[in-house]
Design a protein around this motif. Structure first.
Motif, PDB file in Angstrom:
ATOM      1  N   LYS A 103       0.834  -1.207   0.000  1.00  0.00           N
ATOM      2  CA  LYS A 103       0.000   0.000   0.000  1.00  0.00           C
ATOM      3  C   LYS A 103       0.866   1.254   0.000  1.00  0.00           C
ATOM      4  N   ALA A 104       1.925   1.244   0.799  1.00  0.00           N
ATOM      5  CA  ALA A 104       2.820   2.405   0.845  1.00  0.00           C
ATOM      6  C   ALA A 104       3.462   2.655  -0.515  1.00  0.00           C
ATOM      7  N   GLU A 105       3.856   1.590  -1.192  1.00  0.00           N
ATOM      8  CA  GLU A 105       4.459   1.725  -2.523  1.00  0.00           C
ATOM      9  C   GLU A 105       3.477   2.330  -3.518  1.00  0.00           C
ATOM     10  N   LEU A 106       2.184   2.086  -3.296  1.00  0.00           N
ATOM     11  CA  LEU A 106       1.147   2.639  -4.170  1.00  0.00           C
ATOM     12  C   LEU A 106       0.702   4.034  -3.743  1.00  0.00           C
ATOM     13  N   GLY A 107       1.308   4.534  -2.654  1.00  0.00           N
ATOM     14  CA  GLY A 107       0.954   5.858  -2.157  1.00  0.00           C
ATOM     15  C   GLY A 107      -0.253   5.882  -1.242  1.00  0.00           C
ATOM     16  N   ARG A 108      -0.743   4.719  -0.876  1.00  0.00           N
ATOM     17  CA  ARG A 108      -1.904   4.617   0.016  1.00  0.00           C
ATOM     18  C   ARG A 108      -1.391   4.579   1.456  1.00  0.00           C
ATOM     19  N   LEU A 109      -0.897   5.724   1.928  1.00  0.00           N
ATOM     20  CA  LEU A 109      -0.159   5.786   3.180  1.00  0.00           C
ATOM     21  C   LEU A 109      -1.026   5.565   4.419  1.00  0.00           C
ATOM     22  N   LYS A 110      -2.268   6.050   4.390  1.00  0.00           N
ATOM     23  CA  LYS A 110      -3.154   5.830   5.541  1.00  0.00           C
ATOM     24  C   LYS A 110      -3.442   4.341   5.698  1.00  0.00           C
ATOM     25  N   ALA A 144      -1.634   1.895   4.575  1.00  0.00           N
ATOM     26  CA  ALA A 144      -0.375   1.244   4.944  1.00  0.00           C
ATOM     27  C   ALA A 144      -0.146   1.362   6.446  1.00  0.00           C
ATOM     28  N   THR A 145      -0.341   2.563   6.965  1.00  0.00           N
ATOM     29  CA  THR A 145      -0.153   2.788   8.404  1.00  0.00           C
ATOM     30  C   THR A 145      -1.089   1.898   9.211  1.00  0.00           C
ATOM     31  N   GLN A 146      -2.313   1.749   8.765  1.00  0.00           N
ATOM     32  CA  GLN A 146      -3.275   0.886   9.468  1.00  0.00           C
ATOM     33  C   GLN A 146      -2.817  -0.574   9.468  1.00  0.00           C
ATOM     34  N   ASP A 147      -2.270  -1.035   8.354  1.00  0.00           N
ATOM     35  CA  ASP A 147      -1.767  -2.414   8.310  1.00  0.00           C
ATOM     36  C   ASP A 147      -0.570  -2.598   9.227  1.00  0.00           C
ATOM     37  N   PHE A 148       0.325  -1.612   9.268  1.00  0.00           N
ATOM     38  CA  PHE A 148       1.466  -1.715  10.179  1.00  0.00           C
ATOM     39  C   PHE A 148       1.000  -1.676  11.634  1.00  0.00           C
ATOM     40  N   ASP A 149      -0.052  -0.890  11.906  1.00  0.00           N
ATOM     41  CA  ASP A 149      -0.639  -0.887  13.264  1.00  0.00           C
ATOM     42  C   ASP A 149      -1.111  -2.290  13.641  1.00  0.00           C
ATOM     43  N   LYS A 150      -1.762  -2.972  12.708  1.00  0.00           N
ATOM     44  CA  LYS A 150      -2.262  -4.324  12.973  1.00  0.00           C
ATOM     45  C   LYS A 150      -1.114  -5.297  13.203  1.00  0.00           C
ATOM     46  N   ALA A 151      -0.053  -5.178  12.411  1.00  0.00           N
ATOM     47  CA  ALA A 151       1.113  -6.054  12.590  1.00  0.00           C
ATOM     48  C   ALA A 151       1.721  -5.846  13.972  1.00  0.00           C
ATOM     49  N   ILE A 152       1.800  -4.597  14.414  1.00  0.00           N
ATOM     50  CA  ILE A 152       2.376  -4.276  15.722  1.00  0.00           C
ATOM     51  C   ILE A 152       1.468  -4.761  16.842  1.00  0.00           C
ATOM     52  N   LYS A 153       0.153  -4.700  16.640  1.00  0.00           N
ATOM     53  CA  LYS A 153      -0.773  -5.213  17.653  1.00  0.00           C
ATOM     54  C   LYS A 153      -0.571  -6.718  17.833  1.00  0.00           C
ATOM     55  N   ILE A 154      -0.340  -7.416  16.725  1.00  0.00           N
ATOM     56  CA  ILE A 154      -0.119  -8.863  16.784  1.00  0.00           C
ATOM     57  C   ILE A 154       1.247  -9.177  17.384  1.00  0.00           C
ATOM     58  N   ASP A 155       2.264  -8.446  16.937  1.00  0.00           N
ATOM     59  CA  ASP A 155       3.636  -8.688  17.392  1.00  0.00           C
ATOM     60  C   ASP A 155       4.278  -7.356  17.763  1.00  0.00           C
TER      61      ASP A 155
END
Length: 124
Positions: free
Chosen positions: A29-36, A38-49
């Motif tokens: 998503k970040a590579e496509l410029g969909r930064l919001k 992307a940030t939400q997906d990274f938030d989910k990854a951090i919540k898991i780990d």
């Protein structure tokens, strides 16, 4: 039978797979410029780990691109502290260069220089 999820977070050995999947999707998503998104997906990854250095690193990058410099620096520091070896050895994560850019954008030339110098040392 024990649930595979607790508060929406995987509890099985598949935890790392879920975190990795969110990181990969966030990166795409970040590579496509969909930064919001992307940030939400990274938030989910951090919540898991919560120790997923790569998720902190790439979320920091997405925040940097959104001009959220202070938040980006916090994430870069968390990436370094949570797994310095992974962040230092992965050529796709120029965390110190990104951190330098954030400090430079905030007008802190000294801390920007320190991070750029450390980034240059990594490349040798």
């Amino acid at each position: 039978v024990k649930s595979k999820f607790e508060n929406g977070v995987p509890t099985s050995l598949n935890k790392q797979l879920f975190a990795d999947a969110y990181c990969k999707r966030g990166y795409s998503k970040a590579e496509l410029g969909r930064l919001k998104g992307a940030t939400q997906d990274f938030d989910k990854a951090i919540k898991i780990d919560p120790n997923c250095a790569i998720a902190y690193c790439f979320r920091g990058s997405a925040l940097l691109r959104q001009r959220r410099f202070e938040e980006a620096i916090v994430d870069f520091d968390k990436a370094i502290l949570s797994n310095p070896k992974a962040v230092l050895l992965d050529p796709l994560t120029p965390v110190y260069s990104w951190k330098g850019k954030a400090y430079e954008a905030l007008g802190n030339k000294r801390l920007a220089e320190i991070n750029y110098e450390f980034a240059a040392l990594r490349e040798v």
